[in-house]
Design a protein around this motif. Structure first.
Motif, PDB file in Angstrom:
ATOM      1  N   MET A   1       0.997  -1.378  -0.038  1.00  0.00           N
ATOM      2  CA  MET A   1       0.041  -0.304  -0.275  1.00  0.00           C
ATOM      3  C   MET A   1       1.008   1.188  -0.258  1.00  0.00           C
ATOM      4  O   MET A   1       2.245   1.348   0.674  1.00  0.00           O
ATOM      5  N   LEU A   2       0.350   2.158  -0.979  1.00  0.00           N
ATOM      6  CA  LEU A   2       1.298   3.413  -0.352  1.00  0.00           C
ATOM      7  C   LEU A   2       1.107   4.021   0.536  1.00  0.00           C
ATOM      8  O   LEU A   2      -0.315   3.850   0.429  1.00  0.00           O
ATOM      9  N   GLU A   3       2.189   4.972   0.875  1.00  0.00           N
ATOM     10  CA  GLU A   3       1.504   5.745   2.348  1.00  0.00           C
ATOM     11  C   GLU A   3       1.850   6.901   1.826  1.00  0.00           C
ATOM     12  O   GLU A   3       2.147   7.535   1.202  1.00  0.00           O
ATOM     13  N   GLN A   4       0.542   7.538   2.652  1.00  0.00           N
ATOM     14  CA  GLN A   4      -0.199   8.556   2.888  1.00  0.00           C
ATOM     15  C   GLN A   4       1.610   9.196   3.573  1.00  0.00           C
ATOM     16  O   GLN A   4       1.658   9.301   4.751  1.00  0.00           O
ATOM     17  N   PRO A   5       1.292  10.726   2.730  1.00  0.00           N
ATOM     18  CA  PRO A   5       2.088  11.692   3.219  1.00  0.00           C
ATOM     19  C   PRO A   5       1.730  12.403   4.345  1.00  0.00           C
ATOM     20  O   PRO A   5       0.128  12.478   4.441  1.00  0.00           O
ATOM     21  N   PRO A   6       2.381  13.093   5.229  1.00  0.00           N
ATOM     22  CA  PRO A   6       1.379  13.078   7.342  1.00  0.00           C
ATOM     23  C   PRO A   6       0.969  14.739   6.318  1.00  0.00           C
ATOM     24  O   PRO A   6       1.028  15.070   5.555  1.00  0.00           O
ATOM     25  N   ALA A   7      -0.166  14.390   7.086  1.00  0.00           N
ATOM     26  CA  ALA A   7      -1.199  16.099   6.262  1.00  0.00           C
ATOM     27  C   ALA A   7      -0.330  17.086   7.551  1.00  0.00           C
ATOM     28  O   ALA A   7       0.411  16.950   8.189  1.00  0.00           O
ATOM     29  N   LYS A   8      -0.383  18.789   6.384  1.00  0.00           N
ATOM     30  CA  LYS A   8       0.852  19.690   6.509  1.00  0.00           C
ATOM     31  C   LYS A   8      -0.481  19.909   7.867  1.00  0.00           C
ATOM     32  O   LYS A   8      -1.578  20.292   7.883  1.00  0.00           O
ATOM     33  N   LYS A   9       0.787  20.540   9.169  1.00  0.00           N
ATOM     34  CA  LYS A   9       0.071  20.791  10.138  1.00  0.00           C
ATOM     35  C   LYS A   9      -0.077  22.589   9.658  1.00  0.00           C
ATOM     36  O   LYS A   9       0.742  23.319   9.237  1.00  0.00           O
ATOM     37  N   LEU A  10      -1.306  22.812   9.813  1.00  0.00           N
ATOM     38  CA  LEU A  10      -1.704  23.827  10.084  1.00  0.00           C
ATOM     39  C   LEU A  10      -0.952  24.872  11.369  1.00  0.00           C
ATOM     40  O   LEU A  10      -1.677  24.575  12.622  1.00  0.00           O
ATOM     41  N   ILE A  11      -0.718  26.282  11.081  1.00  0.00           N
ATOM     42  CA  ILE A  11       0.160  26.845  11.562  1.00  0.00           C
ATOM     43  C   ILE A  11      -1.008  28.426  11.343  1.00  0.00           C
ATOM     44  O   ILE A  11      -0.582  28.753  10.299  1.00  0.00           O
ATOM     45  N   GLY A  12      -1.178  28.886  12.483  1.00  0.00           N
ATOM     46  CA  GLY A  12      -1.891  30.763  12.139  1.00  0.00           C
ATOM     47  C   GLY A  12      -0.585  31.157  12.913  1.00  0.00           C
ATOM     48  O   GLY A  12      -0.569  31.291  14.039  1.00  0.00           O
ATOM     49  N   ARG A  13      -0.925  32.775  13.269  1.00  0.00           N
ATOM     50  CA  ARG A  13      -0.325  33.411  13.820  1.00  0.00           C
ATOM     51  C   ARG A  13      -1.362  35.202  14.571  1.00  0.00           C
ATOM     52  O   ARG A  13      -2.047  35.147  13.692  1.00  0.00           O
ATOM     53  N   LEU A  14      -0.723  35.327  15.312  1.00  0.00           N
ATOM     54  CA  LEU A  14      -1.610  36.380  15.949  1.00  0.00           C
ATOM     55  C   LEU A  14      -0.303  37.352  15.735  1.00  0.00           C
ATOM     56  O   LEU A  14       0.007  36.874  16.572  1.00  0.00           O
ATOM     57  N   ALA A  15      -0.423  38.736  15.287  1.00  0.00           N
ATOM     58  CA  ALA A  15       1.092  39.637  15.387  1.00  0.00           C
ATOM     59  C   ALA A  15       0.080  41.160  15.433  1.00  0.00           C
ATOM     60  O   ALA A  15       0.259  41.596  14.565  1.00  0.00           O
ATOM     61  N   PRO A  16       0.218  41.546  16.846  1.00  0.00           N
ATOM     62  CA  PRO A  16      -0.702  42.558  17.393  1.00  0.00           C
ATOM     63  C   PRO A  16       1.054  43.639  16.989  1.00  0.00           C
ATOM     64  O   PRO A  16       2.450  42.924  16.873  1.00  0.00           O
ATOM     65  N   SER A  17       0.298  44.895  16.766  1.00  0.00           N
ATOM     66  CA  SER A  17       2.294  45.729  16.779  1.00  0.00           C
ATOM     67  C   SER A  17       1.513  46.807  18.105  1.00  0.00           C
ATOM     68  O   SER A  17       0.490  46.964  18.110  1.00  0.00           O
ATOM     69  N   PRO A  18       2.877  46.469  19.018  1.00  0.00           N
ATOM     70  CA  PRO A  18       2.351  48.165  20.035  1.00  0.00           C
ATOM     71  C   PRO A  18       2.382  49.308  20.259  1.00  0.00           C
ATOM     72  O   PRO A  18       2.831  49.373  21.015  1.00  0.00           O
ATOM     73  N   THR A  19       1.675  49.355  18.580  1.00  0.00           N
ATOM     74  CA  THR A  19       2.281  51.086  18.204  1.00  0.00           C
ATOM     75  C   THR A  19       0.762  51.396  18.945  1.00  0.00           C
ATOM     76  O   THR A  19       0.980  52.674  18.855  1.00  0.00           O
ATOM     77  N   GLY A  20       0.502  51.105  20.196  1.00  0.00           N
ATOM     78  CA  GLY A  20      -0.971  51.446  20.518  1.00  0.00           C
ATOM     79  C   GLY A  20      -1.915  50.308  20.839  1.00  0.00           C
ATOM     80  O   GLY A  20      -1.244  48.951  21.272  1.00  0.00           O
ATOM     81  N   ALA A  21      -3.383  50.947  21.776  1.00  0.00           N
ATOM     82  CA  ALA A  21      -3.944  49.913  22.011  1.00  0.00           C
ATOM     83  C   ALA A  21      -5.158  49.160  21.145  1.00  0.00           C
ATOM     84  O   ALA A  21      -4.563  50.250  19.828  1.00  0.00           O
ATOM     85  N   GLN A  22      -4.923  48.308  21.326  1.00  0.00           N
ATOM     86  CA  GLN A  22      -6.040  47.361  20.558  1.00  0.00           C
ATOM     87  C   GLN A  22      -7.746  47.303  20.546  1.00  0.00           C
ATOM     88  O   GLN A  22      -8.008  47.419  21.643  1.00  0.00           O
ATOM     89  N   HIS A  23      -8.442  47.467  18.927  1.00  0.00           N
ATOM     90  CA  HIS A  23      -9.744  47.996  19.675  1.00  0.00           C
ATOM     91  C   HIS A  23     -10.520  46.605  18.856  1.00  0.00           C
ATOM     92  O   HIS A  23     -10.004  45.801  18.479  1.00  0.00           O
ATOM     93  N   VAL A  24     -11.684  47.479  19.195  1.00  0.00           N
ATOM     94  CA  VAL A  24     -12.778  46.042  18.493  1.00  0.00           C
ATOM     95  C   VAL A  24     -12.542  45.886  17.300  1.00  0.00           C
ATOM     96  O   VAL A  24     -12.447  44.301  16.749  1.00  0.00           O
ATOM     97  N   GLY A  25     -12.126  46.203  16.453  1.00  0.00           N
ATOM     98  CA  GLY A  25     -11.622  46.078  15.583  1.00  0.00           C
ATOM     99  C   GLY A  25     -10.821  45.350  14.913  1.00  0.00           C
ATOM    100  O   GLY A  25     -10.296  43.996  14.294  1.00  0.00           O
ATOM    101  N   ASN A  26      -9.912  45.381  15.928  1.00  0.00           N
ATOM    102  CA  ASN A  26      -8.098  44.152  15.642  1.00  0.00           C
ATOM    103  C   ASN A  26      -8.844  42.689  16.133  1.00  0.00           C
ATOM    104  O   ASN A  26      -8.282  42.158  16.119  1.00  0.00           O
ATOM    105  N   ALA A  27      -9.609  43.065  17.322  1.00  0.00           N
ATOM    106  CA  ALA A  27      -9.794  42.048  17.940  1.00  0.00           C
ATOM    107  C   ALA A  27     -11.248  40.899  17.321  1.00  0.00           C
ATOM    108  O   ALA A  27     -10.847  39.302  17.145  1.00  0.00           O
ATOM    109  N   ARG A  28     -11.668  41.575  16.242  1.00  0.00           N
ATOM    110  CA  ARG A  28     -12.764  40.362  15.035  1.00  0.00           C
ATOM    111  C   ARG A  28     -11.723  40.129  14.337  1.00  0.00           C
ATOM    112  O   ARG A  28     -11.467  38.558  14.223  1.00  0.00           O
TER     113      ARG A  28
END
Ligand code: GLU
Ligand code: ZN
Length: 321
Positions: free
Chosen positions: A1-28
Motif C-alpha cells: 500500500m502507498l504511504e500517505q504523506p503526513p497532513a501538513k500541520k496548520l499554523i496560524g499567527r496573531l501578530a499585534p503591533s504594540p504601537t497603540g491599544a488594540q481595539h474592537v476592529g483588531n479583536a475581530r
C-alpha cells in the motif's frame, strides 16, 4: 500500500503591533484568525511586531497579550509561553532580517537615497490610508554594489519588483491579480537607519515560524503582493492568505481613535464581559444571527470561513454596549 504523506500541520499567527491599544476592529480579526486555525486543530503563534520603535508604546505589548487572553484566545507559542521558534518578539529577531536582506542584496535590492515618507513609514504595515504613492523609480538604475560609492549619504534598501501579472487565491477575498511594478512599485525592505521594514520582517517570521495561513485585515491585500515577491526572491514557499473585511466608522474609514474609544483595555476596565464583545463580533461577521453573548471557544464547532461576511462592518457610535 502507498504511504500517505503526513497532513501538513496548520499554523496560524496573531501578530499585534504594540504601537497603540488594540481595539474592537483588531479583536475581530484576531478572533477570525484564531477560529480559522483552531477549528481545524492547528497551532496558533503569538508574535509581537514591535520594530516600529518610534511608534511603539510602553506597556502596549503586555496589554495586547492581556486583551487577547481576555477575549478567550490562546496560543501554543509566544513570548509568554515560549516555543520552538523563539524569540517571538520582532526586535529580538533583527539578525534574521539582516541575513535575509544580505541574500536580497545579490540581485533584488538597490540603495535608495530619496528622502521620501514611505521610507520613514516602512517599519509598519501600510494599512489602507497609508498606502502612499507609487515609487517613481528614481534610484532604480542602481544596483546593490553602488551602495559603497554613496559614502556617508544615507540610503534605504528598496526592493526591485517584477513587471508581470501575479495571481493568488485569497481564502476570503477570492482570486487576486496585480502587476507589482506597475500597480504598487518598488518598496522599502531596509530603512535608512539600518532597521528592517515590515514587509521583510513579516515574511522572514512567517517563513521561520512555518506559518501556513496568514489571516489579517483586507487593507493589507496590496502588501501580500509585495510579500509574494520577497518569498519568490528568497526561494521560499508562501503561506495561504485570507483577508477579512474591516470594521469601519460611519465615515467609511478604518476604525481609529476618531470613532470613539473602542479600546479593549477600556472595555475590560468598564467590566464588559468578553462574551458580550465576542457575541457582538460573531454577529458582526455573520457567524451568529443575534448578538447573544458567547465564548470564543463555543464558536469553534461550526466555524466556517466561508460564512464570514464579505462586506466591511460599519460601527455606529455606542453600538457595542
Ligand atoms: N503587525 C501588523 C499590524 O498589526 C499585522 C501585519 C500582518 O498581519 O501581516 O498591523
Ligand atoms: Zn530613491
Amino acid at each position: 500500500m502507498l504511504e500517505q504523506p503526513p497532513a501538513k500541520k496548520l499554523i496560524g499567527r496573531l501578530a499585534p503591533s504594540p504601537t497603540g491599544a488594540q481595539h474592537v476592529g483588531n479583536a475581530r480579526t484576531y478572533l477570525l484568525a484564531w477560529l480559522s486555525i483552531r477549528s481545524r486543530g492547528g497551532r496558533v503563534i503569538l508574535r509581537i511586531e514591535d520594530i516600529d520603535s518610534p511608534r511603539v508604546k510602553a506597556g502596549a505589548a503586555q496589554q495586547a497579550i492581556d486583551d487577547l487572553r481576555w477575549l478567550g484566545l490562546d496560543w501554543d507559542e509566544g513570548p509568554d509561553v515560549g516555543g520552538p521558534h523563539a524569540p517571538y518578539v520582532q526586535t529580538d529577531r533583527i539578525d534574521s532580517y539582516r541575513e535575509a536582506l544580505s541574500h536580497l542584496q545579490h540581485a533584488r535590492v538597490y540603495p535608495c537615497t530619496c528622502t521620501r515618507s514611505d521610507i520613514e513609514a516602512a517599519a509598519s504595515a501600510p494599512h489602507v490610508e497609508h498606502e502612499g504613492s507609487i515609487y517613481p523609480g528614481t534610484c532604480a538604475g542602481r544596483s546593490a554594489i553602488d551602495a559603497v560609492k554613496l559614502g556617508d549619504q544615507p540610503f534605504a534598501w528598496r526592493f526591485r519588483t517584477t513587471d508581470r501579472d501575479r495571481d493568488f487565491e485569497d481564502r476570503v477575498a477570492g482570486p487576486q491579480r496585480a502587476n507589482v511594478r506597475r500597480d504598487l512599485g518598488d518598496f522599502v525592505v531596509g530603512k535608512m537607519d539600518g532597521s528592517p521594514a515590515y514587509q521583510l520582517a513579516v515574511v522572514c517570521d512567517d517563513h521561520a515560524m512555518r506559518v501556513t495561513e496568514v489571516l489579517r485585515g483586507d487593507d493589507l491585500l496590496p502588501s501580500t503582493f509585495r510579500q509574494l515577491e520577497i518569498y519568490d526572491a528568497l526561494g521560499w514557499s508562501p503561506p495561504t492568505f485570507a483577508h477579512v473585511p474591516l470594521v469601519i466608522g460611519t465615515d467609511g474609514r478604518r476604525l481609529a481613535k476618531r470613532h470613539g474609544d473602542t479600546r479593549l483595555a477600556t472595555l475590560r476596565q468598564q467590566g464588559v464581559a468578553a462574551e458580550k464583545l465576542v457575541g457582538w463580533l460573531a454577529w458582526s461577521c455573520g457567524l451568529r444571527p443575534t448578538r447573544e453573548p458567547i465564548a470564543a471557544k463555543e464558536l469553534l464547532a461550526d466555524f466556517d470561513l466561508c460564512r464570514v461576511t464579505r462586506e466591511p462592518f460599519v460601527l455606529s457610535p455606542n453600538s457595542i454596549g
